[in-house]
Enzyme design. Structure first.
Site, PDB file in Angstrom:
ATOM      1  CG  ASP A  99      13.859 -13.394 -11.368  1.00 29.81           C
ATOM      2  OD1 ASP A  99      12.741 -14.283 -11.102  1.00 29.81           O
ATOM      3  OD2 ASP A  99      13.840 -12.378 -11.685  1.00 29.81           O
ATOM      4  NE  ARG A 149      10.084 -15.967 -22.559  1.00 31.78           N
ATOM      5  CZ  ARG A 149       9.252 -15.809 -21.955  1.00 31.78           C
ATOM      6  NH1 ARG A 149       8.381 -16.653 -21.651  1.00 31.78           N
ATOM      7  NH2 ARG A 149       9.005 -14.381 -21.169  1.00 31.78           N
ATOM      8  CB  CYS A 189       2.840 -16.374 -16.696  1.00 30.16           C
ATOM      9  SG  CYS A 189       3.814 -15.919 -15.496  1.00 30.16           S
ATOM     10  CE  LYS A 202      14.395 -12.071 -19.151  1.00 30.22           C
ATOM     11  NZ  LYS A 202      12.921 -11.649 -18.356  1.00 30.22           N
ATOM     12  CG  ASN A 203      14.662  -8.812 -15.548  1.00 26.29           C
ATOM     13  OD1 ASN A 203      14.163  -9.240 -17.106  1.00 26.29           O
ATOM     14  ND2 ASN A 203      14.014  -9.852 -14.627  1.00 26.29           N
ATOM     15  NE  ARG A 214       4.576 -11.848 -13.320  1.00 26.87           N
ATOM     16  CZ  ARG A 214       5.479 -12.147 -14.828  1.00 26.87           C
ATOM     17  NH1 ARG A 214       6.148 -12.842 -15.656  1.00 26.87           N
ATOM     18  NH2 ARG A 214       6.936 -10.908 -15.215  1.00 26.87           N
TER      19      ARG A 214
HETATM   20  N1  EPU Z   1       1.942  -7.692  -8.248  1.00 30.89           N
HETATM   21  C1  EPU Z   1       0.213  -7.309  -7.969  1.00 30.89           C
HETATM   22  N2  EPU Z   1       0.101  -6.477  -8.653  1.00 30.89           N
HETATM   23  C2  EPU Z   1       0.453  -5.529  -9.068  1.00 30.89           C
HETATM   24  C3  EPU Z   1       2.208  -6.004  -9.805  1.00 30.89           C
HETATM   25  C4  EPU Z   1       3.210  -6.747  -8.871  1.00 30.89           C
HETATM   26  O1  EPU Z   1       0.251  -7.388  -6.881  1.00 30.89           O
HETATM   27  O2  EPU Z   1      -0.053  -4.552 -10.069  1.00 30.89           O
HETATM   28  C5  EPU Z   1       2.871  -8.719  -6.979  1.00 30.89           C
HETATM   29  C6  EPU Z   1       3.201  -9.783  -8.477  1.00 30.89           C
HETATM   30  O3  EPU Z   1       1.697 -10.874  -8.478  1.00 30.89           O
HETATM   31  C7  EPU Z   1       3.990 -10.673  -7.407  1.00 30.89           C
HETATM   32  C8  EPU Z   1       4.643  -9.609  -7.047  1.00 30.89           C
HETATM   33  O4  EPU Z   1       3.094  -8.015  -6.825  1.00 30.89           O
HETATM   34  O5  EPU Z   1       3.664 -10.844  -6.275  1.00 30.89           O
HETATM   35  C9  EPU Z   1       5.924  -8.872  -7.849  1.00 30.89           C
HETATM   36  O6  EPU Z   1       5.917  -8.654  -8.789  1.00 30.89           O
HETATM   37  P1  EPU Z   1       6.779  -7.163  -9.812  1.00 30.89           P
HETATM   38  O7  EPU Z   1       5.877  -6.634 -10.443  1.00 30.89           O
HETATM   39  O8  EPU Z   1       7.662  -7.209  -8.852  1.00 30.89           O
HETATM   40  O9  EPU Z   1       6.777  -8.780 -11.232  1.00 30.89           O
HETATM   41  P2  EPU Z   1       7.679  -8.087 -12.604  1.00 30.89           P
HETATM   42  O10 EPU Z   1       7.440  -6.439 -12.439  1.00 30.89           O
HETATM   43  O11 EPU Z   1       6.535  -8.083 -13.658  1.00 30.89           O
HETATM   44  C10 EPU Z   1       9.987  -8.308 -12.690  1.00 30.89           C
HETATM   45  C11 EPU Z   1      11.021  -9.628 -13.135  1.00 30.89           C
HETATM   46  C12 EPU Z   1      10.535 -10.855 -12.774  1.00 30.89           C
HETATM   47  C13 EPU Z   1      10.731 -11.214 -11.378  1.00 30.89           C
HETATM   48  C14 EPU Z   1       9.670 -10.120 -10.466  1.00 30.89           C
HETATM   49  C15 EPU Z   1      10.046  -9.936  -9.369  1.00 30.89           C
HETATM   50  C16 EPU Z   1      10.969  -8.092 -15.226  1.00 30.89           C
HETATM   51  C17 EPU Z   1      10.586  -8.142 -17.265  1.00 30.89           C
HETATM   52  N3  EPU Z   1      10.297  -9.116 -14.652  1.00 30.89           N
HETATM   53  O12 EPU Z   1       8.161  -8.234 -12.943  1.00 30.89           O
HETATM   54  O13 EPU Z   1      12.004 -11.286 -13.855  1.00 30.89           O
HETATM   55  O14 EPU Z   1      10.838 -12.109 -11.083  1.00 30.89           O
HETATM   56  O15 EPU Z   1      10.785  -8.640 -11.436  1.00 30.89           O
HETATM   57  O16 EPU Z   1      11.682  -9.579  -8.951  1.00 30.89           O
HETATM   58  O17 EPU Z   1      11.886  -7.157 -14.723  1.00 30.89           O
HETATM   59  C18 EPU Z   1      12.296 -13.761 -14.951  1.00 30.89           C
HETATM   60  O18 EPU Z   1      13.435 -12.504 -15.445  1.00 30.89           O
HETATM   61  O19 EPU Z   1      12.308 -14.801 -14.597  1.00 30.89           O
HETATM   62  C19 EPU Z   1      11.382 -12.563 -14.452  1.00 30.89           C
HETATM   63  C20 EPU Z   1       9.976 -13.887 -14.017  1.00 30.89           C
END
Ligand code: EPU
Length: 420
Positions: A306, A398, A115, A22-23, A120
């Site tokens: 995850d 999802r 969320c 998915k990701n 996020r």
């Molecule tokens: N963060 C910041 N600033 C930003 C972005 C992120 O401070 O601008 C922080 C977040 O708050 C968090 C950390 O950085 O503490 C990591 O967040 P990241 O941005 O890496 O998460 P994401 O890219 O939004 C993806 C996956 C998540 C998975 C995370 C971490 C997708 C669609 N989602 O989210 O997947 O947990 O990376 O590996 O790729 C799931 O599949 O259940 C899921 C939540």
């Protein structure tokens, strides 16, 4: 909303095929916005979030057609606004912003908000776009990025919890059409980023270093269409591996990429679970006695956040004390109280959960709060004595393709109760 009725206590045995990730699929679908030519993406899991990304792309003007596990996306003409009602349902949809900015030089996307698993924020995404020369404004709940021309730059994406996965994807996609060279430092190293970079390169981009913390992108004038196959889902594979261990079963995972699962397999082995690679398959079998392990979630190649909830479900069954520390998302312990309803003894102390394992679990009604928490409750329900009703399973739909029928294929007694 549908729920799952699970009669626990049956060891999972047999074979299961791992679906596309998915990701990886979500940002790769968004990457199709970077070109006027059609893109065909294969091994796309049929999931609510993926369908939803298809709708988002359609609303932006792309033609999206599905055939089995392939999606064809033709973004000949698109607009640059991602509305609130589109973005709010799925935080992953923020990864349309980089491609829109690259292609149209302007992108206006609703701020996704927090969320259940944590805040996020998208500050790092926006910082990256600003480094490429975009002017960022935030008004009316929308982030807007505009640039006459994106220009390559050095972009540092390290944050409080390490890098950002979708932030890296977004900046990498924006930089493909920028003028000159972009170097992303403290880039996310997740396999999903490597898959995206491979897809972008097949579209004519020049991306090197993906999978390491330094990614270099040399901008090109335009990208072309592509046919790309998404990598198998390492989180789905880890979930079935843990379910096999929790139910004292033996499961062969077909298509699981063990090189993407090193941290999970290392902890499973430390806990006494047997894992063995057989060709393109991974066999997982519960050892005779399991032992507690301590886990800290970290960016890749560390233990994935995850898989934290699912591992916690397993460790509730293991006599002794296991400590699980969550370092990526501050409130990703929503499953703790629900596991408690099944009889688990878990205390939260700051970012750590102290699991006093070994008490038998017994079935109860529980409520799923997010995708991975739901998977943990299903695993606990499969291992518990008696009947567990997992409510609100739309969360699990999802992110897990046909989880109930895949589990039934392994012998589980799980039934979907559809809301009438
Ligand atoms: N963060 C910041 N600033 C930003 C972005 C992120 O401070 O601008 C922080 C977040 O708050 C968090 C950390 O950085 O503490 C990591 O967040 P990241 O941005 O890496 O998460 P994401 O890219 O939004 C993806 C996956 C998540 C998975 C995370 C971490 C997708 C669609 N989602 O989210 O997947 O947990 O990376 O590996 O790729 C799931 O599949 O259940 C899921 C939540």
């Amino acid at each position: 909303m549908d729920s799952f009725l699970i009669k626990g206590g049956v060891p999972l045995c047999g074979d299961v095929a791992i679906s596309g990730a998915k990701n990886a699929a979500l940002p790769i679908m968004a990457a199709a916005l970077l070109t006027r030519e059609p893109c065909v993406i294969r091994r796309v899991p049929r999931l609510v979030d993926v369908r939803y990304m298809g709708q988002i792309l359609s609303r932006l003007g792309a033609q999206v057609t599905w055939e089995d596990d392939a999606v064809r996306i033709h973004a000949a003409k698109i607009k640059g606004v991602g509305d609130y009602d589109l973005i709010r349902k799925m935080r992953g949809s923020i990864c349309i912003m980089g491609p829109l900015l690259a292609r149209l030089k302007t992108a206006r996307v609703s701020l996704p908000g927090g969320c259940v698993i944590g805040a996020r924020p998208i500050n790092l995404h926006l910082k990256g776009f600003a480094s490429l020369g975009a002017r960022i404004t935030i008004t009316g709940g929308y982030a807007q990025a505009r640039a006459r021309q994106l220009v390559g730059a050095e972009v540092f994406l390290g944050g409080r919890a390490g890098s950002t996965v979708l932030g890296t994807a977004n900046v990498m996609m924006a930089a493909t059409l920028a003028e000159g060279i972009t170097v992303i430092e403290s880039a996310a190293c997740e396999p999903e980023i490597v898959d995206l970079a491979n897809c972008l390169n097949a579209m004519g981009a020049k991306v090197t270093g993906a999978g390491s913390p330094i990614i270099t992108i040399t901008g090109v004038k335009e990208l072309h269409g592509v046919e790309h196959e998404v990598i198998p889902d390492r989180i789905e594979a880890a979930t079935y591996a843990i379910a096999a261990a929790a139910t004292k079963g033996e499961v062969t995972l077909h298509g699981a990429r063990t090189e993407h699962l090193a941290a999970v397999l290392d902890k499973l082995q430390a806990a006494g679970v047997r894992t063995e690679r057989r060709g393109a398959a991974l066999v997982v079998r519960r050892g005779r006695r399991l032992q507690p392990v301590d886990i800290t979630t970290l960016p890749y190649a560390g233990f994935p956040t995850d898989v934290q909830a699912q591992m916690m479900a397993l460790l509730t069954l293991v006599p002794g004390i296991s400590i699980i520390t969550e370092r990526i998302f501050e409130s990703r312990f929503m499953h703790v109280s629900e596991l408690g309803r099944l009889g688990a003894d878990i205390e939260i102390e700051g970012p750590s959960a102290i699991v006093k394992g070994g008490r038998p679990l017994s079935g109860a009604p529980v409520m799923a709060s997010d995708l991975r928490a739901s998977a943990a409750l299903v695993i606990a329900g499969l291992a518990a004595r008696g009947t567990t009703l997992v409510n609100r399973v739309y969360h699990i739909d999802r992110g897990y393709e046909e989880i109930d029928s895949k589990l039934r294929g392994l012998g589980a007694r799980i039934k979907r109760l559809q809301e009438s």
